[in-house]
Design a protein around this motif. Structure first.
Motif, PDB file in Angstrom:
ATOM      1  N   LEU A  46      11.961   1.635  -7.609  1.00 19.63           N
ATOM      2  CA  LEU A  46      11.195   1.536  -8.856  1.00 19.63           C
ATOM      3  C   LEU A  46      12.147   1.610 -10.056  1.00 19.63           C
ATOM      4  CD1 LEU A  46       7.819   3.372  -9.533  1.00 19.63           C
ATOM      5  CD2 LEU A  46       9.409   2.842 -11.343  1.00 19.63           C
TER       6      LEU A  46
ATOM      7  N   ASP B   7       9.713   9.346  -8.001  1.00 19.44           N
ATOM      8  CA  ASP B   7       9.634   7.883  -7.944  1.00 19.44           C
ATOM      9  C   ASP B   7      10.793   7.328  -7.128  1.00 19.44           C
ATOM     10  OD1 ASP B   7       7.296   7.519  -9.449  1.00 19.44           O
ATOM     11  OD2 ASP B   7       8.406   7.766 -11.325  1.00 19.44           O
ATOM     12  N   SER B   8      10.546   6.204  -6.445  1.00 18.76           N
ATOM     13  CA  SER B   8      11.592   5.633  -5.589  1.00 18.76           C
ATOM     14  C   SER B   8      12.723   5.048  -6.439  1.00 18.76           C
ATOM     15  CB  SER B   8      11.000   4.537  -4.707  1.00 18.76           C
ATOM     16  OG  SER B   8      10.648   3.417  -5.495  1.00 18.76           O
TER      17      SER B   8
ATOM     18  N   VAL C 161       7.398 -11.155  -1.997  1.00 19.41           N
ATOM     19  CA  VAL C 161       6.029 -10.885  -1.538  1.00 19.41           C
ATOM     20  C   VAL C 161       5.075 -11.987  -2.017  1.00 19.41           C
ATOM     21  CG1 VAL C 161       4.063  -9.303  -1.792  1.00 19.41           C
ATOM     22  CG2 VAL C 161       6.342  -8.383  -1.325  1.00 19.41           C
TER      23      VAL C 161
ATOM     24  N   SER D 284       5.616  -1.869 -13.163  1.00 24.39           N
ATOM     25  CA  SER D 284       6.049  -1.118 -14.347  1.00 24.39           C
ATOM     26  C   SER D 284       6.908  -1.947 -15.300  1.00 24.39           C
ATOM     27  CB  SER D 284       6.818   0.135 -13.934  1.00 24.39           C
ATOM     28  OG  SER D 284       6.063   0.875 -13.020  1.00 24.39           O
TER      29      SER D 284
ATOM     30  N   THR E 261       3.221  -4.081  -5.028  1.00 25.19           N
ATOM     31  CA  THR E 261       4.522  -3.959  -4.364  1.00 25.19           C
ATOM     32  C   THR E 261       5.568  -3.476  -5.356  1.00 25.19           C
ATOM     33  OG1 THR E 261       4.954  -6.239  -4.916  1.00 25.19           O
ATOM     34  CG2 THR E 261       4.132  -5.830  -2.725  1.00 25.19           C
ATOM     35  N   SER E 262       6.756  -3.173  -4.830  1.00 23.68           N
ATOM     36  CA  SER E 262       7.840  -2.735  -5.712  1.00 23.68           C
ATOM     37  C   SER E 262       8.257  -3.906  -6.597  1.00 23.68           C
ATOM     38  CB  SER E 262       9.028  -2.246  -4.878  1.00 23.68           C
ATOM     39  OG  SER E 262       9.620  -3.335  -4.209  1.00 23.68           O
TER      40      SER E 262
ATOM     41  N   PHE F  82       0.823  -1.214   0.000  1.00 22.24           N
ATOM     42  CA  PHE F  82       0.000   0.000   0.000  1.00 22.24           C
ATOM     43  C   PHE F  82       0.860   1.268   0.000  1.00 22.24           C
ATOM     44  CE2 PHE F  82      -3.708   2.562   1.644  1.00 22.24           C
ATOM     45  CZ  PHE F  82      -4.455   2.384   0.492  1.00 22.24           C
TER      46      PHE F  82
ATOM     47  N   PHE G 144       1.701   4.494  -5.007  1.00 20.33           N
ATOM     48  CA  PHE G 144       0.894   4.226  -6.200  1.00 20.33           C
ATOM     49  C   PHE G 144      -0.410   3.516  -5.849  1.00 20.33           C
ATOM     50  CE2 PHE G 144      -0.057   1.993 -10.276  1.00 20.33           C
ATOM     51  CZ  PHE G 144      -0.321   3.136 -11.010  1.00 20.33           C
TER      52      PHE G 144
ATOM     53  N   VAL H  50       0.243  -4.346 -11.072  1.00 21.62           N
ATOM     54  CA  VAL H  50       0.404  -3.053 -11.768  1.00 21.62           C
ATOM     55  C   VAL H  50       1.885  -2.688 -11.924  1.00 21.62           C
ATOM     56  CG1 VAL H  50      -1.816  -2.065 -11.042  1.00 21.62           C
ATOM     57  CG2 VAL H  50       0.200  -1.774  -9.575  1.00 21.62           C
TER      58      VAL H  50
ATOM     59  N   SER I 175      10.703  -6.280  -4.891  1.00 18.50           N
ATOM     60  CA  SER I 175      10.248  -7.173  -3.803  1.00 18.50           C
ATOM     61  C   SER I 175       9.207  -8.186  -4.270  1.00 18.50           C
ATOM     62  CB  SER I 175       9.686  -6.339  -2.649  1.00 18.50           C
ATOM     63  OG  SER I 175       8.512  -5.666  -3.047  1.00 18.50           O
TER      64      SER I 175
ATOM     65  N   SER J   2       0.201  -4.446   3.843  1.00 15.77           N
ATOM     66  CA  SER J   2       1.510  -4.001   3.387  1.00 15.77           C
ATOM     67  C   SER J   2       2.549  -4.358   4.433  1.00 15.77           C
ATOM     68  CB  SER J   2       1.482  -2.476   3.170  1.00 15.77           C
ATOM     69  OG  SER J   2       2.414  -2.069   2.201  1.00 15.77           O
ATOM     70  N   ARG J   3       3.819  -4.281   4.057  1.00 18.93           N
ATOM     71  CA  ARG J   3       4.896  -4.548   5.022  1.00 18.93           C
ATOM     72  C   ARG J   3       4.849  -3.525   6.149  1.00 18.93           C
ATOM     73  NH1 ARG J   3      10.898  -3.481   2.817  1.00 18.93           N
ATOM     74  NH2 ARG J   3       9.834  -1.531   2.316  1.00 18.93           N
ATOM     75  N   SER J   4       4.654  -2.237   5.804  1.00 19.41           N
ATOM     76  CA  SER J   4       4.571  -1.177   6.820  1.00 19.41           C
ATOM     77  C   SER J   4       3.126  -0.988   7.262  1.00 19.41           C
ATOM     78  CB  SER J   4       5.084   0.144   6.249  1.00 19.41           C
ATOM     79  OG  SER J   4       6.306  -0.044   5.598  1.00 19.41           O
TER      80      SER J   4
HETATM   81  P1  NAP Z   1       7.655   1.363  -5.117  1.00 24.61           P
HETATM   82  O1  NAP Z   1       8.808   1.872  -4.373  1.00 24.61           O
HETATM   83  O2  NAP Z   1       7.900   0.828  -6.483  1.00 24.61           O
HETATM   84  O3  NAP Z   1       6.880   0.257  -4.254  1.00 24.61           O
HETATM   85  C1  NAP Z   1       6.477   0.528  -2.926  1.00 24.61           C
HETATM   86  C2  NAP Z   1       5.714  -0.642  -2.403  1.00 24.61           C
HETATM   87  O4  NAP Z   1       6.523  -1.839  -2.368  1.00 24.61           O
HETATM   88  C3  NAP Z   1       5.234  -0.408  -0.982  1.00 24.61           C
HETATM   89  O5  NAP Z   1       3.949  -0.950  -0.856  1.00 24.61           O
HETATM   90  C4  NAP Z   1       6.226  -1.194  -0.144  1.00 24.61           C
HETATM   91  O6  NAP Z   1       5.685  -1.663   1.053  1.00 24.61           O
HETATM   92  C5  NAP Z   1       6.498  -2.382  -1.037  1.00 24.61           C
HETATM   93  N1  NAP Z   1       7.788  -3.009  -0.743  1.00 24.61           N
HETATM   94  C6  NAP Z   1       9.024  -2.548  -1.044  1.00 24.61           C
HETATM   95  N2  NAP Z   1       9.969  -3.410  -0.610  1.00 24.61           N
HETATM   96  C7  NAP Z   1       9.323  -4.439  -0.004  1.00 24.61           C
HETATM   97  C8  NAP Z   1       9.733  -5.619   0.642  1.00 24.61           C
HETATM   98  N3  NAP Z   1      11.037  -5.958   0.739  1.00 24.61           N
HETATM   99  N4  NAP Z   1       8.776  -6.442   1.148  1.00 24.61           N
HETATM  100  C9  NAP Z   1       7.474  -6.124   1.049  1.00 24.61           C
HETATM  101  N5  NAP Z   1       7.005  -5.006   0.440  1.00 24.61           N
HETATM  102  C10 NAP Z   1       7.924  -4.180  -0.086  1.00 24.61           C
HETATM  103  O7  NAP Z   1       6.603   2.593  -5.153  1.00 24.61           O
HETATM  104  P2  NAP Z   1       5.193   2.850  -5.854  1.00 24.61           P
HETATM  105  O8  NAP Z   1       5.371   4.076  -6.654  1.00 24.61           O
HETATM  106  O9  NAP Z   1       4.157   2.815  -4.804  1.00 24.61           O
HETATM  107  O10 NAP Z   1       4.956   1.653  -6.901  1.00 24.61           O
HETATM  108  C11 NAP Z   1       4.261   0.468  -6.560  1.00 24.61           C
HETATM  109  C12 NAP Z   1       4.190  -0.424  -7.818  1.00 24.61           C
HETATM  110  O11 NAP Z   1       3.406   0.244  -8.823  1.00 24.61           O
HETATM  111  C13 NAP Z   1       5.543  -0.712  -8.425  1.00 24.61           C
HETATM  112  O12 NAP Z   1       5.588  -2.039  -8.859  1.00 24.61           O
HETATM  113  C14 NAP Z   1       5.618   0.232  -9.614  1.00 24.61           C
HETATM  114  O13 NAP Z   1       6.422  -0.271 -10.657  1.00 24.61           O
HETATM  115  C15 NAP Z   1       4.146   0.303 -10.034  1.00 24.61           C
HETATM  116  N6  NAP Z   1       3.747   1.544 -10.714  1.00 24.61           N
HETATM  117  C16 NAP Z   1       4.086   2.743 -10.175  1.00 24.61           C
HETATM  118  C17 NAP Z   1       3.729   3.910 -10.838  1.00 24.61           C
HETATM  119  C18 NAP Z   1       4.100   5.259 -10.275  1.00 24.61           C
HETATM  120  O14 NAP Z   1       3.865   6.281 -10.943  1.00 24.61           O
HETATM  121  N7  NAP Z   1       4.626   5.372  -9.095  1.00 24.61           N
HETATM  122  C19 NAP Z   1       3.008   3.850 -12.046  1.00 24.61           C
HETATM  123  C20 NAP Z   1       2.640   2.594 -12.544  1.00 24.61           C
HETATM  124  C21 NAP Z   1       3.022   1.439 -11.877  1.00 24.61           C
HETATM  125  P3  NAP Z   1       5.704  -0.749   2.390  1.00 24.61           P
HETATM  126  O15 NAP Z   1       5.394   0.647   1.942  1.00 24.61           O
HETATM  127  O16 NAP Z   1       4.652  -1.372   3.216  1.00 24.61           O
HETATM  128  O17 NAP Z   1       7.054  -0.853   2.974  1.00 24.61           O
END
Ligand code: NAP
Length: 266
Positions: free
Chosen positions: A224, A220-221, A79, A99, A71-72, A15, A18, A97, A75, A37-39
């Motif tokens: 990502l 973006d992280s 996960v 990327s 999730t990322s 959670f 995104f 979802v 991970s 979510s993890r957090s």
């Molecule tokens: P992200 O940094 O890609 O992912 C954050 C998420 O991953 C958080 O829910 C985090 O959990 C989880 N996570 C990270 N490391 C983990 C681990 N070791 N174990 C369990 N959970 C872990 O940031 P995001 O922007 O929210 O993207 C989420 C997903 O959507 C990604 O796959 C990304 O490619 C995709 N996406 C993103 C966008 C965008 O514009 N940002 C657009 C389209 C698709 P906690 O927060 O609970 O630690």
């Protein structure tokens, strides 16, 4: 709601930013959202109208229509391998979802029990580009293993009815095209960020756009961005092409400069 836009019970795994962004629109459309979510996101979930669960087994037993993996990229394997599939109570569609697309397709086909349907998706927008709505923004998907067409259509309708441009294509084609486009944009943004470029009093329109590219990638992280490189087999080639193109451009300028110098001497 019409039958293809029926209210769904959606469980989100991961959670982060995104997922929260997607959840807002899903709630607005009348879907019921649970998340884990993890957090601990209990507080922010409360504000959004999402039910947050710390216990994965309890979460998986909630009779979801759809489990959405957010999730990322880095991970994902860890996960998905930790999901207690035995707690599922009913037919559920698994969607992601991420990327990149070949990687989740492979992991989900390997880990999600054969009885459950799979759709791999990539909304080609984020909290910044989609802040004023999703109209005309591209939503890519592949029906990887779909038997319950009605359920899958209801899930896709979330994006369709917001006006997204729906693009059905393979995960492989997605990754090839995304390496040539999204990955290049992120890489240029990261390079400009390393150079610490900033607005000047004499910015051209072109430079203003570059500052925007830099700022959008900084939102973006790094997780990502790393995922875009490590889990897209087409990205390495693009990184090499970019590096050699920079060398070629530099070479062209040096050749021209040497010609000028020779002219001055003769
Ligand atoms: P992200 O940094 O890609 O992912 C954050 C998420 O991953 C958080 O829910 C985090 O959990 C989880 N996570 C990270 N490391 C983990 C681990 N070791 N174990 C369990 N959970 C872990 O940031 P995001 O922007 O929210 O993207 C989420 C997903 O959507 C990604 O796959 C990304 O490619 C995709 N996406 C993103 C966008 C965008 O514009 N940002 C657009 C389209 C698709 P906690 O927060 O609970 O630690």
């Amino acid at each position: 709601m019409s039958s293809s836009t029926r209210s769904l019970k959606i469980g989100i795994i991961g959670f982060g930013p995104f997922a929260q962004f997607l959840a807002k629109t899903m709630i607005k459309q009348g879907h019921l959202i649970n998340a884990t979510s993890r957090s601990d996101y209990s507080e922010i979930s409360g504000h959004l109208g999402v039910h947050f669960f710390r216990d994965m087994e309890e979460f998986m037993g909630l009779e979801h229509d759809v489990i959405l993996i957010c999730t990322s990229i880095m991970s994902l394997s860890e996960v998905v391998k930790s999901i207690p599939f035995h707690c599922l109570q009913r037919q559920t569609l698994f969607a992601d979802v991420l990327s990149v697309k070949e990687h989740p397709k492979q992991v989900l086909l390997q880990e999600v029990p054969e009885d459950y349907d799979l759709v791999c998706t990539h909304p080609m927008f984020g909290p910044e580009s989609g802040k004023c709505g999703w109209n005309n923004l591209t939503f890519m998907y592949e029906r990887v293993r779909v038997r319950d067409e009605a359920l899958c259509s209801s899930f896709l309708a979330i994006f369709e009815c917001e006006g997204c441009k729906m693009l059905e294509t393979t995960c492989e084609d997605h990754d090839r095209l995304a390496a040539e486009s999204q990955f290049i944009a992120h890489t240029i943004g990261r390079v400009l960020s390393e150079m610490q470029i900033k607005n000047t009093p004499i910015d051209t329109k072109g430079f203003e756009k570059l500052v925007q590219v830099k700022e959008s990638t900084e939102n973006d992280s790094f997780d990502l961005y790393s995922g875009l490189f490590i889990h897209n087999r087409f990205a390495k080639q693009q990184m090499n092409s970019l590096e050699s193109a920079l060398q070629r451009v530099k070479g062209l300028l040096e050749t021209r400069m040497n010609q000028q110098d020779r002219k001055k001497i003769s």
